[in-house]
Scaffold this motif. Structure first.
Motif, PDB file in Angstrom:
ATOM      1  N   TRP A  54     -76.385  72.881  14.447  1.00  0.00           N
ATOM      2  CA  TRP A  54     -76.565  73.673  15.657  1.00  0.00           C
ATOM      3  C   TRP A  54     -75.794  74.982  15.519  1.00  0.00           C
ATOM      4  O   TRP A  54     -74.946  75.138  14.647  1.00  0.00           O
ATOM      5  N   PHE A  55     -76.146  75.930  16.400  1.00  0.00           N
ATOM      6  CA  PHE A  55     -75.365  77.157  16.525  1.00  0.00           C
ATOM      7  C   PHE A  55     -75.277  77.521  17.999  1.00  0.00           C
ATOM      8  O   PHE A  55     -76.087  77.085  18.813  1.00  0.00           O
ATOM      9  N   GLY A  56     -74.275  78.303  18.308  1.00  0.00           N
ATOM     10  CA  GLY A  56     -74.091  78.758  19.674  1.00  0.00           C
ATOM     11  C   GLY A  56     -73.705  80.217  19.715  1.00  0.00           C
ATOM     12  O   GLY A  56     -73.070  80.728  18.786  1.00  0.00           O
ATOM     13  N   VAL A  57     -74.110  80.881  20.779  1.00  0.00           N
ATOM     14  CA  VAL A  57     -73.743  82.273  21.023  1.00  0.00           C
ATOM     15  C   VAL A  57     -73.148  82.332  22.423  1.00  0.00           C
ATOM     16  O   VAL A  57     -73.768  81.853  23.381  1.00  0.00           O
ATOM     17  N   TYR A  69     -75.704  80.373  24.906  1.00  0.00           N
ATOM     18  CA  TYR A  69     -76.911  79.772  24.344  1.00  0.00           C
ATOM     19  C   TYR A  69     -76.473  78.793  23.260  1.00  0.00           C
ATOM     20  O   TYR A  69     -75.640  79.123  22.406  1.00  0.00           O
ATOM     21  N   VAL A  70     -77.017  77.594  23.289  1.00  0.00           N
ATOM     22  CA  VAL A  70     -76.755  76.571  22.275  1.00  0.00           C
ATOM     23  C   VAL A  70     -78.103  76.092  21.751  1.00  0.00           C
ATOM     24  O   VAL A  70     -78.972  75.697  22.534  1.00  0.00           O
ATOM     25  N   SER A  71     -78.267  76.105  20.434  1.00  0.00           N
ATOM     26  CA  SER A  71     -79.562  75.785  19.829  1.00  0.00           C
ATOM     27  C   SER A  71     -79.943  74.312  19.943  1.00  0.00           C
ATOM     28  O   SER A  71     -81.124  73.987  19.998  1.00  0.00           O
ATOM     29  N   SER A  72     -78.960  73.418  19.961  1.00  0.00           N
ATOM     30  CA  SER A  72     -79.237  71.991  20.073  1.00  0.00           C
ATOM     31  C   SER A  72     -78.099  71.323  20.841  1.00  0.00           C
ATOM     32  O   SER A  72     -77.048  71.028  20.271  1.00  0.00           O
ATOM     33  N   GLY A 131     -82.542  69.439  22.871  1.00  0.00           N
ATOM     34  CA  GLY A 131     -82.929  70.766  22.391  1.00  0.00           C
ATOM     35  C   GLY A 131     -82.022  71.886  22.874  1.00  0.00           C
ATOM     36  O   GLY A 131     -80.901  71.663  23.298  1.00  0.00           O
ATOM     37  N   PRO A 132     -82.548  73.111  22.824  1.00  0.00           N
ATOM     38  CA  PRO A 132     -81.757  74.281  23.208  1.00  0.00           C
ATOM     39  C   PRO A 132     -81.442  74.302  24.705  1.00  0.00           C
ATOM     40  O   PRO A 132     -82.234  73.815  25.516  1.00  0.00           O
TER      41      PRO A 132
END
Length: 174
Positions: A54-57, A69-72, A131-132
């Motif tokens: 996963w990644f996050g912004v 925002y978190v991708s997963s 999910g996101p």
């Protein structure tokens, strides 16, 4: 393996710094850390990734509330760093309803690997979507559309940095 970096937008372009999240326990702590790195209340992006999972912004614009925002969410929920980003508000739940991420069966490792094989339904907390989650339009004004953000995968942070014109400064801290 985790990677976390701060990208601060300045008059001279983007400035990157890697960051240790060991002392960060809450989203508020993370926002404070980001604000300290930005001169003149510039926009700061906190980029966090767990390789392949996963990644996050997190976007901090001055004193405004952070946008996330978190991708997963499912993968991030099994991670101590992801746990920082997955607030009740982001997950759309009432903080007083008794459900929180501390109740999850975290695997105790920093790798965030699920305790079950792909395809098995092993989510410990049904209030965390797989999910996101969050603001998928978080980078629209920087040229990364919602559709593009949702489609990122392997080198998501590299692709984001490239779209921002900050790939060189990000690579210096990787």
């Amino acid at each position: 393996m985790y990677f976390a970096a701060l990208l601060a937008r300045t008059e001279d372009g983007w400035k990157a710094s890697d960051t240790e999240l060991d002392d960060v326990e809450t989203l508020s702590d993370l926002a404070d850390l980001a604000r300290e790195s930005a001169p003149d209340e510039d926009t700061v992006l906190v980029l966090i990734e767990q390789e392949g999972a996963w990644f996050g912004v997190v976007r901090i614009d001055g004193e405004d509330d952070p946008r996330i925002y978190v991708s997963s969410a499912g993968a991030a929920a099994r991670s101590s760093y992801g746990e920082i980003l997955l607030t009740d508000e982001l997950l759309g739940r009432d903080p007083d309803d008794g459900a929180d991420l501390d109740a999850l069966d975290l695997d105790g490792t920093e790798d965030g690997e699920p305790d079950h094989q792909d395809g098995e339904d092993g989510d410990a907390d049904s209030s965390v979507p797989s999910g996101p989650v969050g603001d998928a339009r978080i980078l629209d004004d920087f040229g990364v559309s919602e559709k593009e953000l949702l489609s990122l995968s392997e080198d998501a942070l590299g692709e984001i940095a490239e779209a921002l014109g900050a790939s060189d400064v990000l690579e210096t801290v990787r």
